[in-house]
Design an enzyme around this catalytic site. Structure first.
Site, PDB file in Angstrom:
ATOM      1  CE  LYS A  73      32.164 -86.872   0.556  1.00  0.00           C
ATOM      2  NZ  LYS A  73      33.382 -86.192   0.388  1.00  0.00           N
ATOM      3  CG  ASP A 109      37.382 -86.408  -0.418  1.00  0.00           C
ATOM      4  OD1 ASP A 109      37.301 -86.545  -1.649  1.00  0.00           O
ATOM      5  OD2 ASP A 109      36.559 -86.483   0.392  1.00  0.00           O
TER       6      ASP A 109
END
Ligand code: ATR
Length: 282
Positions: A73, A109
């Site tokens: 990420k 997220d």
């Protein structure tokens, strides 16, 4: 990367190392089928040293985009041409898409976390004080979500205090770093408690934190979803507290990527939840 990959504009992937456990292909394939779209979604297992080459090959071949999972990420964030404010705040991207030759990155997220709580504990938005366990990448996204939502005090508890202190330094007026014992003493202040550590995941020890002294209105959210019912959530329910599991965060974080890649807004339905739940060991 394998030659069998069939790149095309309506192909999306999840990139990770490892990645075969990922539930993302099941989620996106369900939506593609439900919406009658012709795209595909698969996984690509790519090691950290091959990530940049894989992303440039995908770009060259005109893919729609990808979800990015552990451990890529942060690295993929640096490969994007533009990133959203959310991705910038977290320093990591979990969703990328190609548009007009530019690679865009977002961190969904934050959205997934907020939507899950809104589904199962809508009053979370009126809270002021949160107690957050863990100081890794997931915690960083959640701190951003909480500050954006108007939480004025976030008590950040981590086994290693230094890591909590360096994360807290990003929001010095909002976040206070604490060790486990100090966190315990501050429980009565909390409107929301979130576990972002790996404690409670299958194969890991449970998160042991007595809930005595908690407000009766305390919401407890465990972002762990394997197992779905962690010891922390069971303890919360046995005390009559609102307990929210982590599956909804996984499902909702997938929505923005699908929108970018396939041009339609998919729904997180009880049927989808049931389908994924079916795969999760008790
Ligand atoms: P992620 O990016 O998913 O948040 P991470 O960066 O590996 O994952 O962070 C894992 C978190 O779980 C950390 O806060 C870690 O605490 P430390 O920073 O002290 O390592 C926490 N964690 C993992 N195992 C733990 C354990 N046995 N006891 C307490 N905390 C633990």
């Amino acid at each position: 990367m394998t030659e069998s990959l069939n790149h095309a504009k309506n192909h999306a992937y999840v990139l990770g190392w490892p990645v075969k456990h990922s539930r993302s292909p099941k989620i996106h394939s369900y939506w593609l089928q439900q919406l009658g779209l012709s795209g595909t979604y698969g996984y690509i297992e790519v090691s950290p040293e091959n990530l940049a080459a894989t992303v440039s090959e995908l770009r060259a071949n005109g893919f729609a985009g990808a979800n990015i999972t552990v451990p890529h990420k942060e690295a993929v964030f640096a490969l994007c041409d533009t990133v959203t404010a959310q991705a910038k705040a977290v320093g990591a991207a979990n969703t990328i898409w190609l548009k007009d030759g530019m690679l865009h990155g977002d961190n969904t997220d934050i959205y997934g976390f907020a939507q899950n709580l809104t589904d199962f504990a809508p009053h979370w938005r009126t809270g002021q004080t949160a107690l957050v366990f863990g100081a890794g990448g997931a915690a960083r996204a959640i701190l951003y979500a909480l500050v954006s939502q108007g939480y004025s005090k976030i008590l950040l508890v981590n086994r290693g205090l230094e890591r909590a202190e360096s994360l807290a330094a990003h929001w010095p007026h909002y976040v206070e770093a604490l060790n486990w014992e100090s966190g315990l003493a501050r429980l009565p202040e909390a409107d929301l408690l979130v576990n972002t550590t790996s404690l409670g995941m299958s194969g890991q020890p449970p998160l042991k934190f007595p809930l005595e002294g908690a407000k009766a209105s305390l919401i407890i959210n465990d972002i762990v979803y394997v197992p779905l019912q962690t010891d922390l959530l069971k303890q919360a329910r046995s005390k009559g507290l609102t307990a929210v599991d982590g599956l909804g965060m996984l499902l909702h974080q997938a929505v923005p990527g699908f929108q970018h890649w396939f041009g339609k807004t998919p729904q997180v339905t009880p049927e989808l939840r049931g389908l994924i739940e079916h795969d999760i060991p008790l």
